[in-house]
Design an enzyme around this catalytic site. Structure first.
Site, PDB file in Angstrom:
ATOM      1  N   PHE A   1       0.820  -1.203   0.000  1.00 27.41           N
ATOM      2  CA  PHE A   1       0.000   0.000   0.000  1.00 27.41           C
ATOM      3  C   PHE A   1       0.862   1.264   0.000  1.00 27.41           C
ATOM      4  CE2 PHE A   1      -2.693   3.088   2.442  1.00 27.41           C
ATOM      5  CZ  PHE A   1      -3.605   3.291   1.412  1.00 27.41           C
TER       6      PHE A   1
ATOM      7  N   LYS B   1       9.246   4.221   7.108  1.00 26.44           N
ATOM      8  CA  LYS B   1       8.529   4.481   8.356  1.00 26.44           C
ATOM      9  C   LYS B   1       9.270   3.929   9.580  1.00 26.44           C
ATOM     10  CE  LYS B   1       3.956   4.414  10.432  1.00 26.44           C
ATOM     11  NZ  LYS B   1       2.540   4.064  10.249  1.00 26.44           N
TER      12      LYS B   1
END
Ligand SMILES: Cc1ncc(C[n+]2csc(CCOP(=O)(O)OP(=O)(O)O)c2C)c(N)n1
Lengths: 167, 561
Positions: B112, B162
């Site tokens: 994603f 991240k």
């Protein structure tokens, strides 16, 4: 201006993506790479040897554009006449009969090539030298049948004590 | 130092660079950084489309001379930046862009919101890098600001997976970075400088062409010193507009496709060209082969690759504009007194009088050249003007005189419609005490009009002046002149109603029908503390002249008479 072959040698940071940065810059600026070889060298750097054909202003612009890439530590052109220039090729040749076998081995010897693999129907020969020499050898082998071919592209160093220095 | 997360390290590193404002929009892959920003003093300006965060950073950088910063999430956030980064790359604007990225273990898995932003932005950044561990952050941030702001300035992108934002480590913040393949300080070769000075003094009809490099290296005083010593007229590229006050007797205005007639004519007569800090875009030179072909050329540029790329130079000086002009001035004064160029200056004056003495057309319609002149007289000299792209930009370039560097901000290289409005917001953040006006076309403004929401909620009041011709005007002009008026896909209609649009966003909307109303509206808008859109209906038939058709030489200027 006259078109000729140029050898460009570059020291680059040895890390992912740098080859892509260089080759992508060539594509974007519409320069055509004839051959490129890359391998690790001293001090965490890799050395790229690139050959191109073009006129003097093309190669000048190309070198400046390369020098601009932050990951290129140093770039310069080598004079073909004053450099040690080598390429390596592996050539798999079809061997229909024993005469062919001894002929191919003989030719390989003349070209200072080495037989590196043998099978009943084939011989694989390693040759190093200038690209011209390798071309000549490949031409000779065509009459027997070149089954497969791998070339490294040229790599080069300037003759004598001259080196590409990092500031 | 204590253990810190990557996100904390990043924010600390930004503070160390003196960053006080960031433009952007968050998302999943950069949430840890936004969580740290919540507690920090850095002002975060929330945009409504990421493209605009890059344009705002550009406006901020161009107006202030400091590095502009933008920050967005991975995937679509990152790809939305592409136009803005390309714009900054083409105009050498120092910005640093941060993008979130999927966690390291997910990279390459097409999950994603993963986009290969490093691969995508390689050809449009000066440098880009993906962080591979939290430990690298202090060095890479320092390096990014160093690269963006030195040498030929430009955009740098840092991609932050991240999990590097949440990983903890004890950071080491470097005082300085040095990059072994990067040496931005070029001193001009003294012998070359002397040769250049000698050549300049020999020239009987010298002309100076100043580019954006003069502005980005704050070299206007040096430029003026050289120009006045040589008594040489100064034209600029679009990016160089403002390098010399355009009411100065030596100023010729902008050269090129939509250059002033005097600039385009005098360059054909000059025998010597001193070009500083510009890349000889074809928009400036016309056809390369016929540009300044009878002229000796001295070219000063910080980027060695610009010299000889499009136009050959007789004397190259690889150095930044400020240093180059300073050394040149010194060499000139050592060699001779101020030059006497009476004959050449007489010719300059003659052409200027000829072209500027044209009677104004009596027409009750609002005429863009006159609107630009009126606007100039209404605004304080230090007002910052941005433009969109198209006729509006060219009218501004030709008829809105700029008096100071860094007060004219436009998209020159990429020619990005929608640039001007977000750039105006960025400029206003950088220099809050001067009025900021975006000179817009209706088509361009619609491309980034959603930032009215940003401008209103963040209380960054700018003025948008929409020269509203209900057309993609510049394209329509080309179709009118070169495609037998076959108006293919250029008619926008009277949509939207810009007054209502402004009001819908909580901004102020005004419409003007006469010069009188125009003056009133501008005065009111500049004084008011709210973002104002002034809709100025003009005829869809207006052309920008003079103009040099694409691919033609400057000799082939058409004037529309
Ligand atoms: C993003 C983008 N798309 C397309 C273009 C091509 N283009 C250049 S000028 C122009 C028309 C601009 O119209 P408008 O903003 O209304 O300004 P005007 O020329 O009417 O002043 C277009 C479509 C562009 N420069 N930028």
């Amino acid at each position: 201006m006259a078109s000729q072959t140029w050898i460009i040698a570059a020291l680059v940071e040895h890390k992912p993506g740098v080859l892509y940065k260089v080759s992508n810059m060539f594509r974007r600026r519409n320069f055509n790479i004839e051959s490129i070889s890359v391998g690790a060298t001293e001090q965490g750097m890799a050395r790229m040897t690139i050959t191109i054909t073009g006129d003097e202003s093309t190669v000048e612009q190309l070198v400046k554009q390369m020098a601009k890439l932050v990951d290129i530590v140093k770039v310069s052109t080598l004079q073909p006449g004053n450099s040690v220039v080598r390429e390596l090729a592996l050539i798999k040749v079809h061997i229909p009969n024993t005469t062919a076998r001894s002929d191919v081995i003989q030719y390989a010897n003349i070209f200072r090539g080495r037989v590196v693999d043998v099978s009943p129907e084939s011989l694989t020969i390693e040759v190093t030298g200038t690209s011209d020499k390798i071309n000549a050898f490949i031409e000779l082998m065509r009459s027997f049948g070149v089954m497969e071919l791998a070339r490294t592209g040229i790599t080069a160093l300037a003759r004598g004590p001259k080196i590409i220095k990092v500031k | 130092m204590n253990m810190m997360t990557g996100a904390q390290i990043l924010v600390e590193a930004l503070k160390k660079e003196g960053v006080d404002v960031i433009f952007g929009l968050p998302g999943g892959a950069i949430l840890p950084v936004f969580d740290v920003l919540y507690d920090s003093d850095i002002r975060f300006i929330l945009v409504r489309h990421e493209q605009c965060s890059a344009h705002m950073a550009e406006g901020y950088a161009k107006a202030s001379g400091r590095v502009g910063v933008c920050m967005v999430t991975s995937g679509p956030g990152a790809t939305n930046l592409v136009t803005g980064i390309t714009d900054a790359y083409m105009d050498s604007v120092p910005i640093v862009a941060f993008t979130g990225q999927v966690p390291r273990s997910m990279i390459g898995k097409d999950g994603f919101q993963e986009a290969d932003i490093i691969g995508i932005t390689m050809p449009i950044t000066k440098y880009n890098v993906q962080i591979r561990s939290a430990k690298e952050i202090p060095y890479e941030v320092k390096k990014a600001f160093f690269l963006a702001s030195t040498g030929r300035t430009g955009p740098v992108l840092i991609d932050l997976p991240k999990d590097t934002q949440t990983e903890t480590t004890v950071p080491e913040f470097p005082e300085k970075v040095s990059v072994r393949g990067y040496h931005p300080d070029h001193e001009p070769h003294p012998l070359q400088v002397k040769k250049a000075a000698q050549l300049l003094l020999k020239g009987e009809k010298p002309l100076i062409l100043a580019g954006g490099g003069v502005i980005s290296s704050n070299a206007s005083p040096e430029l003026m010193a050289v120009a006045e010593h040589l008594v040489a007229p100064v034209a600029t590229s679009l990016m160089g507009k403002g390098a010399i006050p355009e009411n100065h007797p030596l100023s010729l205005g902008v050269l090129g496709m939509h250059g002033t007639r005097e600039a385009n004519k005098l360059i054909l007569e000059a025998d010597l060209l001193l070009a500083v800090g510009l890349r000889f875009s074809d928009r400036t030179t016309g056809k390369f082969d016929e540009f300044a072909s009878d002229c000796k050329i001295i070219h000063i540029d910080i980027d060695a690759a610009e010299i000889g790329k499009n136009v050959p130079a007789d004397i190259p000086l690889v150095t930044d504009a400020k240093r180059g002009l300073k050394d040149l001035y010194k060499a000139l004064t050592e060699l001779s007194d101020k030059k006497d160029n009476t004959t050449w200056m007489k010719r300059v004056q003659e052409l200027r009088d000829l072209f500027r003495s044209e009677p104004e057309v009596k027409d009750s319609n609002l005429k863009p050249p006159k609107l630009m002149k009126e606007l100039r007289s209404l605004l304080p000299p230090d007002t910052i003007v941005t433009t969109e792209v198209g006729q509006n930009q060219m009218w501004a370039s030709l008829f809105f005189k700029v008096y100071k560097p860094r007060t004219f901000i436009t998209s020159g290289g990429l020619g990005t419609m929608g640039f001007g409005f977000p750039a105006a917001i960025g400029a206003k953040v950088a220099v809050p005490n001067v009025p900021v006006v975006d000179i817009a076309g209706d088509g361009s403004f619609i491309m980034t009009e959603q930032e009215l929401a940003c401008s209103v909620t963040e209380e960054i009041p700018v003025v948008v002046l929409v020269l509203n011709n209900r057309m993609l005007g510049m394209v329509a002009q080309w179709q009118r002149l070169f495609y037998q008026r076959r108006y293919s896909a250029v008619e926008l209609g009277d949509v939207p109603d810009f007054v209502k649009l402004a009001e819908a966003y909580g901004a102020q909307g005004m419409r003007v029908q006469s010069y009188e109303e125009f003056r009133k509206a501008v005065n009111e808008a500049v004084k008011s503390e709210v973002t104002t859109v002034i809709d100025v209906p003009i005829s869809p038939e207006e052309n920008v002249f003079p103009m040099v058709p694409a691919g033609k030489s400057l000799r082939e200027t058409i004037t529309g008479e």
